[in-house]
Every structure is written in C-alpha cells, then in structure tokens.
Design a protein around this motif. Structure first.
Motif, PDB file in Angstrom:
ATOM      1  N   GLY A  68      -0.093   3.699  -4.988  1.00 28.01           N
ATOM      2  CA  GLY A  68      -0.300   2.755  -6.096  1.00 28.01           C
ATOM      3  C   GLY A  68      -1.146   3.229  -7.252  1.00 28.01           C
ATOM      4  O   GLY A  68      -1.167   2.594  -8.303  1.00 28.01           O
ATOM      5  N   TYR A 123      -8.862   2.634  -9.812  1.00 27.51           N
ATOM      6  CA  TYR A 123      -7.806   1.664 -10.108  1.00 27.51           C
ATOM      7  C   TYR A 123      -8.124   0.917 -11.417  1.00 27.51           C
ATOM      8  O   TYR A 123      -7.222   0.646 -12.222  1.00 27.51           O
ATOM      9  N   TRP A 164      -3.108  -8.042  -1.011  1.00 28.91           N
ATOM     10  CA  TRP A 164      -3.987  -7.273  -1.895  1.00 28.91           C
ATOM     11  C   TRP A 164      -5.431  -7.771  -1.826  1.00 28.91           C
ATOM     12  O   TRP A 164      -6.363  -6.987  -1.777  1.00 28.91           O
ATOM     13  N   VAL A 184       3.459  -5.535  -5.376  1.00 29.36           N
ATOM     14  CA  VAL A 184       3.156  -6.887  -4.871  1.00 29.36           C
ATOM     15  C   VAL A 184       4.091  -7.898  -5.527  1.00 29.36           C
ATOM     16  O   VAL A 184       3.876  -9.098  -5.423  1.00 29.36           O
ATOM     17  N   GLY A 185       5.117  -7.353  -6.191  1.00 31.29           N
ATOM     18  CA  GLY A 185       6.109  -8.213  -6.829  1.00 31.29           C
ATOM     19  C   GLY A 185       7.458  -8.051  -6.153  1.00 31.29           C
ATOM     20  O   GLY A 185       8.455  -7.755  -6.811  1.00 31.29           O
ATOM     21  N   ASN A 204       7.169   3.155 -14.844  1.00 34.70           N
ATOM     22  CA  ASN A 204       7.005   3.865 -13.570  1.00 34.70           C
ATOM     23  C   ASN A 204       8.185   4.798 -13.267  1.00 34.70           C
ATOM     24  O   ASN A 204       9.338   4.469 -13.543  1.00 34.70           O
ATOM     25  N   HIS A 205       7.864   5.908 -12.650  1.00 37.21           N
ATOM     26  CA  HIS A 205       8.884   6.859 -12.219  1.00 37.21           C
ATOM     27  C   HIS A 205       9.893   6.173 -11.288  1.00 37.21           C
ATOM     28  O   HIS A 205      11.111   6.383 -11.398  1.00 37.21           O
ATOM     29  N   ARG A 210      -1.320   6.613  -8.448  1.00 33.45           N
ATOM     30  CA  ARG A 210      -0.779   7.771  -9.174  1.00 33.45           C
ATOM     31  C   ARG A 210       0.735   7.767  -9.184  1.00 33.45           C
ATOM     32  O   ARG A 210       1.349   7.124  -8.342  1.00 33.45           O
TER      33      ARG A 210
HETATM   34  C1  LIG Z   1      -2.208  -3.385  -5.177  1.00 36.27           C
HETATM   35  C2  LIG Z   1      -1.205  -2.841  -6.164  1.00 36.27           C
HETATM   36  C3  LIG Z   1      -0.085  -3.587  -6.467  1.00 36.27           C
HETATM   37  C4  LIG Z   1       0.876  -3.125  -7.373  1.00 36.27           C
HETATM   38  N1  LIG Z   1       1.984  -3.889  -7.618  1.00 36.27           N
HETATM   39  C5  LIG Z   1       2.921  -3.420  -8.479  1.00 36.27           C
HETATM   40  C6  LIG Z   1       4.125  -4.170  -8.712  1.00 36.27           C
HETATM   41  O1  LIG Z   1       4.376  -5.221  -8.139  1.00 36.27           O
HETATM   42  N2  LIG Z   1       5.038  -3.635  -9.583  1.00 36.27           N
HETATM   43  C7  LIG Z   1       4.820  -2.459 -10.240  1.00 36.27           C
HETATM   44  O2  LIG Z   1       5.676  -2.027 -10.999  1.00 36.27           O
HETATM   45  N3  LIG Z   1       3.679  -1.744 -10.037  1.00 36.27           N
HETATM   46  C8  LIG Z   1       2.751  -2.183  -9.162  1.00 36.27           C
HETATM   47  N4  LIG Z   1       1.632  -1.435  -8.907  1.00 36.27           N
HETATM   48  C9  LIG Z   1       1.433  -0.182  -9.639  1.00 36.27           C
HETATM   49  C10 LIG Z   1       2.263   0.984  -9.111  1.00 36.27           C
HETATM   50  O3  LIG Z   1       2.208   1.071  -7.716  1.00 36.27           O
HETATM   51  C11 LIG Z   1       1.700   2.280  -9.750  1.00 36.27           C
HETATM   52  O4  LIG Z   1       1.780   2.182 -11.153  1.00 36.27           O
HETATM   53  C12 LIG Z   1       2.337   3.561  -9.254  1.00 36.27           C
HETATM   54  O5  LIG Z   1       1.442   4.609  -9.543  1.00 36.27           O
HETATM   55  C13 LIG Z   1       3.687   3.888  -9.903  1.00 36.27           C
HETATM   56  O6  LIG Z   1       4.141   5.094  -9.347  1.00 36.27           O
HETATM   57  P1  LIG Z   1       5.422   5.901  -9.850  1.00 36.27           P
HETATM   58  O7  LIG Z   1       5.212   6.258 -11.316  1.00 36.27           O
HETATM   59  O8  LIG Z   1       5.456   7.096  -8.963  1.00 36.27           O
HETATM   60  O9  LIG Z   1       6.612   5.008  -9.678  1.00 36.27           O
HETATM   61  C14 LIG Z   1       0.679  -1.872  -7.999  1.00 36.27           C
HETATM   62  C15 LIG Z   1      -0.447  -1.097  -7.672  1.00 36.27           C
HETATM   63  C16 LIG Z   1      -1.380  -1.570  -6.759  1.00 36.27           C
HETATM   64  C17 LIG Z   1      -2.558  -0.715  -6.411  1.00 36.27           C
END
Ligand SMILES: Cc1cc2nc3c(=O)[nH]c(=O)nc-3n(C[C@H](O)[C@H](O)[C@H](O)COP(=O)(O)O)c2cc1C
Length: 196
Positions: free
Chosen positions: A85, A166, A151, A34-35, A56-57, A87
């Motif tokens: 979002g 979550y 969201w 959402v960023g 994050n991966h 996992r």
């Molecule tokens: C509604 C929602 C919004 C999110 N927004 C962001 C975001 O803007 N930036 C971010 O880094 N993670 C955000 N996340 C978290 C990542 O989507 C989450 O940590 C994800 O599992 C990372 O996956 P990865 O390790 O496979 O990259 C958000 C999660 C949700 C549920």
C-alpha cells in the motif's frame, strides 16, 4: 451536518483490507484497497465493485487486461499495508520473495490470504481520480475462516515511522485526487446530450 463530519463516517464504510492484483502481457501488479465491495445478491452470479486510483500501476493493468483478482487478507497479514500500500510496483517488485502463483487466466494469486477471487470486468465508471470497476467473479477459494482485517485496527499498531511514511504519500495523493475529482464534476457525463 457539517461536511467535516463526513470523513469519520466514510472511514466506517471502507471494506476490509484487500490486495487487488492484475496482470497484462507479462507485467504484473498489486495494491492494498479498502474500496472493494460485494455487488451481487445472486449466489450463482457473484460480482464485486472495486475502486482503484487511476494513477496506480495496478489500474493500468486492469484497464488493459479487463481482469483483476481480489484477495481478502487475514489479521496476521497486517504488515502487508506497507508492502502493498505504500509503494508502487513501478518502484519495487512487490512479488519478489513472496508465495504466489499464476492462475489459469494469467492473474497473480497470493498465498497465505484468507481468500481470493479472480474477476472479469463487466462495467466501468469514471470517478475522476478513481476508476470504479464492476466485475464478475470467475473463480474463488476461501482458505481459512480467519477474521478479516480493517484499516482502523491496523492504525492502532502501525509503527510511527510507517505512519509518517504513509502520511507523506497522502500529502501527494490527496491534493492530486482533489484536482482530478474537480475536473470530473465540471463535466458530468450523465447530462451530456440529455438536456437541450
Ligand atoms: C490502508 C490503505 C488502503 C488503501 N486503499 C486503496 C483503495 O481502496 N484504492 C486505491 O486505489 N488505493 C488504495 N490505497 C493506496 C494503494 O494501495 C497505493 O497507492 C499503492 O502503492 C498503489 O500501488 P501500485 O502503483 O503498484 O498499483 C490504499 C493504501 C492503504 C495503505
């Protein structure tokens, strides 16, 4: 204004839901964000600003490839918040069984989305917990005129067990982000070498 009012204002400022994907040397990943914001007023030079948690991966792939794809998701895709979002790609292959293709530049592009943009990184800012990527759009497609999704709209229909899951994730991520943010503010990069 008490600082405790800030989170509810910040919530209003998040972007519509996106899935940010990236790939490097046969490894791919993607996550909800959402960023993800528009960062250009020049139609011929579209640019985005994307905030991704360093843990994050997906971020490690952006860092190594210098490329990312932003997918704006459609209303009916609200269930993707859990899929993309909650996992990490390190725990589960989020692409398995989904409709996606590999773009010419190697980025994974997801089917069924409102639209997508492939992007090449042009600059970076260290946010402590976050990596903040400024990127030029190199290709794009808008598939539908559907409304994007926010969201707070998803939160109204989120099944209670999803909300709990979550919440558990946030109970780890929020303190970790706090620690990383504090480390950054101890050593502001813009002041090093500028003042005597
Ligand atoms: C509604 C929602 C919004 C999110 N927004 C962001 C975001 O803007 N930036 C971010 O880094 N993670 C955000 N996340 C978290 C990542 O989507 C989450 O940590 C994800 O599992 C990372 O996956 P990865 O390790 O496979 O990259 C958000 C999660 C949700 C549920």
């Amino acid at each position: 204004m008490p600082i405790s009012d800030a989170p509810s204002l910040l919530t209003l400022m998040w972007s519509p839901l996106t899935v940010v994907t990236s790939a490097h040397e046969g490894s791919r990943g993607g996550q909800i964000a959402v960023g993800a914001f528009a960062a250009s007023i020049v139609p011929a030079q579209p640019r985005v600003l994307v905030q991704i948690q360093k843990r994050n991966h997906t971020n490690s792939l952006i860092e190594t490839s210098g490329k990312l794809a932003v997918h704006v998701i459609a209303r009916e895709q609200w269930e993707w918040v859990k899929h993309w979002g909650f996992r990490s790609q390190t725990e589960v292959d989020k692409f398995e069984g989904l409709d996606w293709f590999e773009h010419d530049d190697g980025l994974p592009i997801l089917g069924g989305v409102l639209g997508w943009m492939t992007c090449r990184v042009v600059n970076y800012m260290d946010g402590g917990d976050m990596a903040i990527w400024l990127a030029d759009v190199t290709d794009a497609a808008r598939n539908t005129r559907a409304q994007p999704l926010r969201w707070h709209e998803v939160q109204q229909v989120l099944p209670p067990d999803w909300a709990e899951e979550y919440g558990r994730k946030l109970s780890h991520d929020v303190p970790d982000s706090g620690r990383r943010m504090a480390e950054l503010s101890d050593n502001p990069p813009w002041s090093s070498g500028l003042s005597p």
